[in-house]
Design a protein around this motif. Structure first.
Motif, PDB file in Angstrom:
ATOM      1  N   GLY A  69      -0.742  25.031  62.816  1.00 26.57           N
ATOM      2  CA  GLY A  69      -0.202  24.317  61.829  1.00 26.57           C
ATOM      3  C   GLY A  69       1.347  24.612  61.754  1.00 26.57           C
ATOM      4  N   THR A  70       1.898  25.692  62.108  1.00 28.81           N
ATOM      5  CA  THR A  70       3.187  26.085  61.723  1.00 28.81           C
ATOM      6  C   THR A  70       4.092  26.205  62.936  1.00 28.81           C
ATOM      7  OG1 THR A  70       2.484  28.229  61.412  1.00 28.81           O
ATOM      8  CG2 THR A  70       2.836  27.302  59.408  1.00 28.81           C
ATOM      9  N   ALA A  71       3.512  27.122  63.905  1.00 27.32           N
ATOM     10  CA  ALA A  71       4.363  27.590  65.097  1.00 27.32           C
ATOM     11  C   ALA A  71       4.074  26.573  66.301  1.00 27.32           C
ATOM     12  CB  ALA A  71       4.144  28.931  65.290  1.00 27.32           C
ATOM     13  N   LEU A  72       2.571  26.399  66.525  1.00 31.63           N
ATOM     14  CA  LEU A  72       2.380  25.473  67.819  1.00 31.63           C
ATOM     15  C   LEU A  72       2.758  24.233  67.779  1.00 31.63           C
ATOM     16  CD1 LEU A  72       0.824  25.395  70.309  1.00 31.63           C
ATOM     17  CD2 LEU A  72      -1.320  24.678  69.021  1.00 31.63           C
ATOM     18  N   PRO A  73       3.113  23.218  66.794  1.00 36.76           N
ATOM     19  CA  PRO A  73       3.961  22.037  66.794  1.00 36.76           C
ATOM     20  C   PRO A  73       5.290  22.223  67.344  1.00 36.76           C
ATOM     21  CG  PRO A  73       3.373  22.520  64.659  1.00 36.76           C
ATOM     22  CD  PRO A  73       2.587  23.458  65.457  1.00 36.76           C
ATOM     23  N   LEU A  74       5.821  23.225  66.910  1.00 33.37           N
ATOM     24  CA  LEU A  74       7.257  23.267  67.278  1.00 33.37           C
ATOM     25  C   LEU A  74       7.313  23.546  68.770  1.00 33.37           C
ATOM     26  CD1 LEU A  74       8.388  25.576  64.535  1.00 33.37           C
ATOM     27  CD2 LEU A  74       8.831  23.371  64.572  1.00 33.37           C
ATOM     28  N   MET A  75       6.379  24.522  69.503  1.00 36.04           N
ATOM     29  CA  MET A  75       6.512  25.000  70.805  1.00 36.04           C
ATOM     30  C   MET A  75       6.124  23.616  71.422  1.00 36.04           C
ATOM     31  SD  MET A  75       7.420  27.910  70.566  1.00 36.04           S
ATOM     32  CE  MET A  75       7.238  28.487  72.142  1.00 36.04           C
ATOM     33  N   ALA A  99       0.150  27.277  51.872  1.00 34.03           N
ATOM     34  CA  ALA A  99      -0.416  26.001  51.876  1.00 34.03           C
ATOM     35  C   ALA A  99       0.575  24.900  52.198  1.00 34.03           C
ATOM     36  CB  ALA A  99      -0.854  25.678  50.424  1.00 34.03           C
ATOM     37  N   PHE A 100       1.823  24.891  51.878  1.00 29.61           N
ATOM     38  CA  PHE A 100       2.741  23.914  52.192  1.00 29.61           C
ATOM     39  C   PHE A 100       3.096  23.714  53.550  1.00 29.61           C
ATOM     40  CE2 PHE A 100       7.082  22.408  52.546  1.00 29.61           C
ATOM     41  CZ  PHE A 100       7.090  21.145  52.141  1.00 29.61           C
ATOM     42  N   TRP A 101       3.412  24.705  54.414  1.00 38.12           N
ATOM     43  CA  TRP A 101       4.140  24.992  55.507  1.00 38.12           C
ATOM     44  C   TRP A 101       3.168  24.368  56.717  1.00 38.12           C
ATOM     45  CZ3 TRP A 101       8.636  23.844  55.948  1.00 38.12           C
ATOM     46  CH2 TRP A 101       9.826  24.180  54.838  1.00 38.12           C
ATOM     47  N   PRO A 102       1.729  24.674  56.536  1.00 40.77           N
ATOM     48  CA  PRO A 102       0.882  24.264  57.814  1.00 40.77           C
ATOM     49  C   PRO A 102       0.811  22.977  57.810  1.00 40.77           C
ATOM     50  CG  PRO A 102      -0.301  25.850  56.153  1.00 40.77           C
ATOM     51  CD  PRO A 102       1.338  26.006  55.703  1.00 40.77           C
ATOM     52  N   ILE A 103       0.704  22.245  56.358  1.00 37.80           N
ATOM     53  CA  ILE A 103       0.654  20.980  56.556  1.00 37.80           C
ATOM     54  C   ILE A 103       2.003  20.191  56.695  1.00 37.80           C
ATOM     55  CG2 ILE A 103      -0.014  18.830  54.911  1.00 37.80           C
ATOM     56  CD1 ILE A 103      -1.692  20.891  53.193  1.00 37.80           C
ATOM     57  N   TYR A 104       3.174  20.491  56.078  1.00 37.33           N
ATOM     58  CA  TYR A 104       4.338  19.794  56.164  1.00 37.33           C
ATOM     59  C   TYR A 104       4.986  19.912  57.763  1.00 37.33           C
ATOM     60  CZ  TYR A 104       9.163  18.473  54.939  1.00 37.33           C
ATOM     61  OH  TYR A 104      10.339  17.687  54.580  1.00 37.33           O
ATOM     62  N   ALA A 105       4.801  21.169  58.326  1.00 40.66           N
ATOM     63  CA  ALA A 105       5.806  21.440  59.422  1.00 40.66           C
ATOM     64  C   ALA A 105       5.265  20.596  60.579  1.00 40.66           C
ATOM     65  CB  ALA A 105       5.486  22.946  59.831  1.00 40.66           C
ATOM     66  N   PRO A 106       3.770  20.442  61.060  1.00 41.92           N
ATOM     67  CA  PRO A 106       3.594  19.688  61.950  1.00 41.92           C
ATOM     68  C   PRO A 106       3.621  17.916  61.867  1.00 41.92           C
ATOM     69  CG  PRO A 106       1.540  20.249  60.986  1.00 41.92           C
ATOM     70  CD  PRO A 106       2.558  20.972  60.245  1.00 41.92           C
ATOM     71  N   ILE A 107       3.690  17.669  60.688  1.00 43.17           N
ATOM     72  CA  ILE A 107       3.816  16.269  60.200  1.00 43.17           C
ATOM     73  C   ILE A 107       5.549  16.024  60.633  1.00 43.17           C
ATOM     74  CG2 ILE A 107       4.239  14.463  58.460  1.00 43.17           C
ATOM     75  CD1 ILE A 107       1.734  15.730  57.290  1.00 43.17           C
ATOM     76  N   ALA A 108       6.384  16.918  60.158  1.00 45.44           N
ATOM     77  CA  ALA A 108       7.812  16.740  60.520  1.00 45.44           C
ATOM     78  C   ALA A 108       8.274  16.680  61.918  1.00 45.44           C
ATOM     79  CB  ALA A 108       8.649  17.885  59.828  1.00 45.44           C
ATOM     80  N   VAL A 109       7.310  17.348  62.607  1.00 43.91           N
ATOM     81  CA  VAL A 109       7.815  17.619  63.986  1.00 43.91           C
ATOM     82  C   VAL A 109       7.259  16.341  64.679  1.00 43.91           C
ATOM     83  CG1 VAL A 109       7.146  18.711  66.364  1.00 43.91           C
ATOM     84  CG2 VAL A 109       7.620  20.100  64.303  1.00 43.91           C
ATOM     85  N   ILE A 168       0.463  17.194  69.026  1.00 42.28           N
ATOM     86  CA  ILE A 168       0.846  17.606  67.658  1.00 42.28           C
ATOM     87  C   ILE A 168      -0.037  17.059  66.533  1.00 42.28           C
ATOM     88  CG2 ILE A 168       2.901  17.522  66.076  1.00 42.28           C
ATOM     89  CD1 ILE A 168       4.782  17.533  68.387  1.00 42.28           C
ATOM     90  N   LEU A 169      -0.679  15.878  66.785  1.00 42.89           N
ATOM     91  CA  LEU A 169      -1.571  15.241  65.797  1.00 42.89           C
ATOM     92  C   LEU A 169      -2.718  16.215  65.469  1.00 42.89           C
ATOM     93  CD1 LEU A 169      -2.415  13.039  63.793  1.00 42.89           C
ATOM     94  CD2 LEU A 169      -3.408  11.903  65.887  1.00 42.89           C
ATOM     95  N   ALA A 170      -3.173  16.801  66.659  1.00 41.74           N
ATOM     96  CA  ALA A 170      -4.362  17.788  66.319  1.00 41.74           C
ATOM     97  C   ALA A 170      -3.652  18.894  65.543  1.00 41.74           C
ATOM     98  CB  ALA A 170      -4.750  18.349  67.779  1.00 41.74           C
ATOM     99  N   CYS A 171      -2.488  19.423  65.658  1.00 43.22           N
ATOM    100  CA  CYS A 171      -2.014  20.615  64.837  1.00 43.22           C
ATOM    101  C   CYS A 171      -1.875  20.155  63.434  1.00 43.22           C
ATOM    102  CB  CYS A 171      -0.452  21.018  65.342  1.00 43.22           C
ATOM    103  SG  CYS A 171      -0.463  21.668  66.985  1.00 43.22           S
ATOM    104  N   VAL A 172      -1.693  18.843  63.185  1.00 46.84           N
ATOM    105  CA  VAL A 172      -1.666  18.238  61.778  1.00 46.84           C
ATOM    106  C   VAL A 172      -2.903  18.367  61.232  1.00 46.84           C
ATOM    107  CG1 VAL A 172      -1.305  16.039  60.435  1.00 46.84           C
ATOM    108  CG2 VAL A 172       0.310  16.684  62.298  1.00 46.84           C
ATOM    109  N   ALA A 173      -4.189  18.022  61.921  1.00 45.89           N
ATOM    110  CA  ALA A 173      -5.362  18.211  61.517  1.00 45.89           C
ATOM    111  C   ALA A 173      -5.734  19.640  61.191  1.00 45.89           C
ATOM    112  CB  ALA A 173      -6.439  17.516  62.488  1.00 45.89           C
ATOM    113  N   ALA A 174      -5.400  20.753  61.869  1.00 44.60           N
ATOM    114  CA  ALA A 174      -5.463  22.030  61.774  1.00 44.60           C
ATOM    115  C   ALA A 174      -4.608  22.463  60.675  1.00 44.60           C
ATOM    116  CB  ALA A 174      -5.191  22.871  63.157  1.00 44.60           C
ATOM    117  N   GLY A 175      -3.376  22.057  60.405  1.00 47.04           N
ATOM    118  CA  GLY A 175      -2.840  22.459  59.209  1.00 47.04           C
ATOM    119  C   GLY A 175      -3.154  22.021  57.941  1.00 47.04           C
ATOM    120  N   LEU A 176      -3.772  20.481  58.142  1.00 51.53           N
ATOM    121  CA  LEU A 176      -4.082  20.068  56.741  1.00 51.53           C
ATOM    122  C   LEU A 176      -5.562  20.855  56.175  1.00 51.53           C
ATOM    123  CD1 LEU A 176      -3.891  17.711  54.658  1.00 51.53           C
ATOM    124  CD2 LEU A 176      -5.347  16.406  56.197  1.00 51.53           C
TER     125      LEU A 176
END
Length: 220
Positions: free
Chosen positions: A151-157, A77-87, A100-108
Motif C-alpha cells: 500500500g505504501t512503497a509498491l504503488p510508487l515503484m 492507517a492513513f498512508w497505506p490507503i492514501y498513497a496508492p490512491i494519490a499515485v 496500482i488499483l490492486a495496491c489500493v485494495a491491499a492498502g485499504l
C-alpha cells in the motif's frame, strides 16, 4: 523525527514548504492528493515534535497518549490507503493503473485493520536510546507487513513517473535502514525517511510543469 524536538520541527517546516510548493504547481484535482502528501508529512513530524516536548514531563498523560494515537493513525492507517490512491490518480498508463488499483485494495485492507488495532489496543510512546518508540500491543506478522508495503512503497515503484519511482526507492531504502539499525524505533525512523523524500514530489511537479510549458511552446 526520531532524534529531537528541534529536528522534528525543522522537518515539519521543510516538508510544509515543499507541500506549498507542490500545491502551487498542481493544476488538476487529480494532482492534489500527491501535492498534499508533504503537508501530511509535516503534520506527522509536528506531532512527533510535540511528543518530544511532552513525554519527559508526562509520558502517561492524556496529551502524550493522544499525540501518539494521532501519529500512529497517520503512520500505520492513513498512508497505506492514501498513497496508492494519490499515485493512481496521476498515472497516465491504463495497465499500470490496474496494478496500482490492486495496491489500493491491499492498502485499504491493511489500513482499516491497523486503524482497528490502534483504536482497540492500548497505545503510547516512550523515549528510548535517543528515539521515540511507539507502543501499540504486539508486533504484527509478515502478512500485515507485506500488505503495508503493497500500500505504501509498491504503488510508487509501479508508476511511470520518474520522480515518483525515485520517491519509492527512497522509501524502500529508508525501510531497510530503519529495520536494520533502528528496529525498536522503526515506525518513527521510516516515517522520517518518507518525509525527507517529499523533495521528490516537488521535483515531480516541476518536471510536469516543464512538460506542460514545452507542449504550449510547440503549439504556438
Amino acid at each position: 523525527m526520531c532524534f529531537s524536538a528541534t529536528a522534528s520541527f525543522l522537518t515539519t517546516g521543510l516538508t510544509a514548504a515543499m507541500g506549498l510548493a507542490s500545491l502551487r504547481r498542481a493544476k488538476t484535482w487529480r494532482e492534489l492528493p500527491l501535492a498534499l502528501a508533504p503537508v501530511f508529512f509535516a503534520v506527522q513530524q509536528g506531532l512527533e515534535g510535540l511528543l518530544w516536548l511532552n513525554l519527559p514531563a508526562a509520558p502517561d498523560g492524556s496529551l502524550s497518549t493522544g499525540l501518539a494515537f494521532l501519529f500512529l493513525v497517520l503512520a500505520e492507517a492513513f498512508w497505506p490507503i492514501y498513497a496508492p490512491i494519490a499515485v493512481m490518480l496521476i498515472e497516465p498508463d491504463q495497465g499500470r493503473r490496474r496494478l496500482i488499483l490492486a495496491c489500493v485494495a491491499a492498502g485499504l485492507g491493511v489500513g482499516t485493520y491497523l486503524l482497528w488495532y490502534i483504536v482497540n489496543w492500548p497505545h503510547g510512546a516512550v523515549i528510548q536510546d535517543g528515539h521515540i518508540v511507539y507502543i501499540n500491543g504486539t508486533k504484527h506478522g509478515v502478512v500485515v507487513a507485506l500488505a503495508y508495503l503493497a500500500g505504501t512503497a509498491l504503488p510508487l515503484m509501479l508508476s511511470t513517473q520518474r520522480m515518483v519511482v525515485a520517491l519509492g526507492g527512497i522509501v524502500l531504502v529508508g525501510l531497510v535502514v530503519a529495520y536494520a539499525l533502528y528496529w525498536e524505533a522503526f515506525v518513527s525512523v521510516w516515517c522520517f525517511f518518507a518525509a525527507a523524500a517529499s523533495i521528490m514530489i516537488v521535483l515531480h511537479f516541476k518536471r510536469v510543469d516543464q512538460s506542460r510549458l514545452a507542449v504550449v511552446a510547440l503549439n504556438k
